[in-house]
Design an enzyme around this catalytic site. Structure first.
Site, PDB file in Angstrom:
ATOM      1  N   LYS A 194       0.857  -1.188   0.000  1.00  0.00           N
ATOM      2  CA  LYS A 194       0.000   0.000   0.000  1.00  0.00           C
ATOM      3  C   LYS A 194       0.890   1.234   0.000  1.00  0.00           C
ATOM      4  CE  LYS A 194      -3.643   2.319   2.608  1.00  0.00           C
ATOM      5  NZ  LYS A 194      -4.516   2.266   3.807  1.00  0.00           N
ATOM      6  N   LYS A 247      -2.316  -1.544  -3.759  1.00  0.00           N
ATOM      7  CA  LYS A 247      -3.146  -0.341  -3.711  1.00  0.00           C
ATOM      8  C   LYS A 247      -2.280   0.903  -3.831  1.00  0.00           C
ATOM      9  CE  LYS A 247      -6.389   2.070  -0.658  1.00  0.00           C
ATOM     10  NZ  LYS A 247      -7.018   2.145   0.652  1.00  0.00           N
TER      11      LYS A 247
END
Ligand SMILES: [Zn+2]
Length: 326
Positions: A194, A247
């Site tokens: 992330k 992400k």
């Protein structure tokens, strides 16, 4: 070589193009992120995410029925608590807002795969993803809270636990806590890679979770680092993650594809709020064809290797697929 080889031979009709298509999208590839709020009959459009809503639990159930009817099998829940404090206490309570949503969905749509996002930032008054020690997030102290939050979510009906905080060691801590509490059957989908991305902007408005000071670069990853992302993923797998996520999505397809080639675990990509908002905004201006850009974006994420795509487009994209338009 040309003129014997002519690639255009394979593109001469729609039917020929159809049988040669390598990648397909299905409604079951999508996971719909949703925002739950306290109250009743609440359905308020989020200013930064047109077409997305703050939903009270009763409206959440209605929305999930519609989403499920389109063939989308999974939703990810985010909560806007009644009060925020230094330790994000509502995140840990079985009557917290996400927990209430999970319980209602367990009754109303028992086959829906509910995913609980696990992090502190929606619940803390400082907006950071963990417990603070001075102005720093205390990694090891935060793990205890994430473990408690995960157990509460599982107890209230979450079918998958998805830690998004980026603390070191959280997958192992959550796995141990789930197992100790009888949730050995609940899988963990880790936000393994992330990035500290500016594409999260609209979400922070939606979840009212912008940090009150500093930023998240002390725990989320530097967008410049691909090799480090693979280490992050590898560590989460070693700690017991059942599924891994990258992400954001479109700006990180290289990492997604590398993860797909290297690891055998189910792979998710989060097509984040900024990616959604850009499509909505440009389409509203008449600058792009909304449906085609949306479907091309989702297809590209699937082609790069994600079998699960978290996207705010889930319902509308599934509808188009069901109508045979793509
Ligand atoms: Zn967070």
């Amino acid at each position: 070589m040309y003129p014997e080889v002519r690639m255009r031979r394979l593109r001469t009709s729609q039917n020929l193009r159809d049988i040669l298509q390598e990648t397909h999208l299905l409604p079951s590839n999508f996971i719909h992120p949703l925002f739950v709020v306290h109250g009743e009959g609440v359905r308020e459009e989020i200013s930064s995410l047109p077409g997305q809503y703050h939903l009270s639990v009763d409206e959440l159930v209605k929305e999930c029925r519609e989403i499920y009817a389109q063939g989308v099998r999974s939703v990810m829940l985010f909560g806007i608590p009644a009060h925020k404090d230094g330790t994000g206490s509502e995140a840990l309570e079985d009557d917290g807002i996400v927990q209430q949503g999970l319980k209602a969905l367990r009754d109303a749509l028992p086959d829906l795969v509910t995913i609980a996002d696990v992090c502190m930032c929606e619940y803390t008054d400082h907006g950071h993803c963990g417990i603070l020690h001075g102005h720093e997030v205390d990694n090891d102290e935060t793990l205890k809270y994430l473990a408690k939050q995960s157990v509460s979510m599982a107890r209230c009906g979450a079918k998958i636990i998805a830690p998004s905080d980026m603390m070191d060691g959280r997958v192992a801590a959550i796995r141990a806590a789930l197992d100790e509490n009888g949730f050995t059957h609940i899988p963990i989908m880790s936000y393994a890679a992330k990035f500290a991305s500016a594409f999260y902007g609209p979400f922070r408005v939606a979840a009212d979770s912008a940090p009150s000071f500093g930023d998240r670069r002390g725990y989320q990853m530097n967008p410049a680092n691909g090799r480090e992302a693979l280490r992050e993923i590898e560590l989460d797998i070693a700690e017991g993650a059942d599924m891994i996520m990258v992400k954001p999505a479109l700006a990180y397809l290289d990492i997604l594809h590398e993860a797909y080639m290297r690891y055998d675990l189910p792979l998710a990509a989060y097509h984040v709020s900024g990616e959604y908002a850009m499509i909505k905004a440009a389409a509203a201006k008449g600058w792009i064809d909304h449906d085609r850009v949306m479907m091309e974006s989702l297809l590209a994420i699937r082609r790069a290797g994600a079998q699960m795509i978290l996207t705010y487009h889930a319902k509308e994209a599934a509808k188009l697929l069901n109508e045979g338009k793509f």
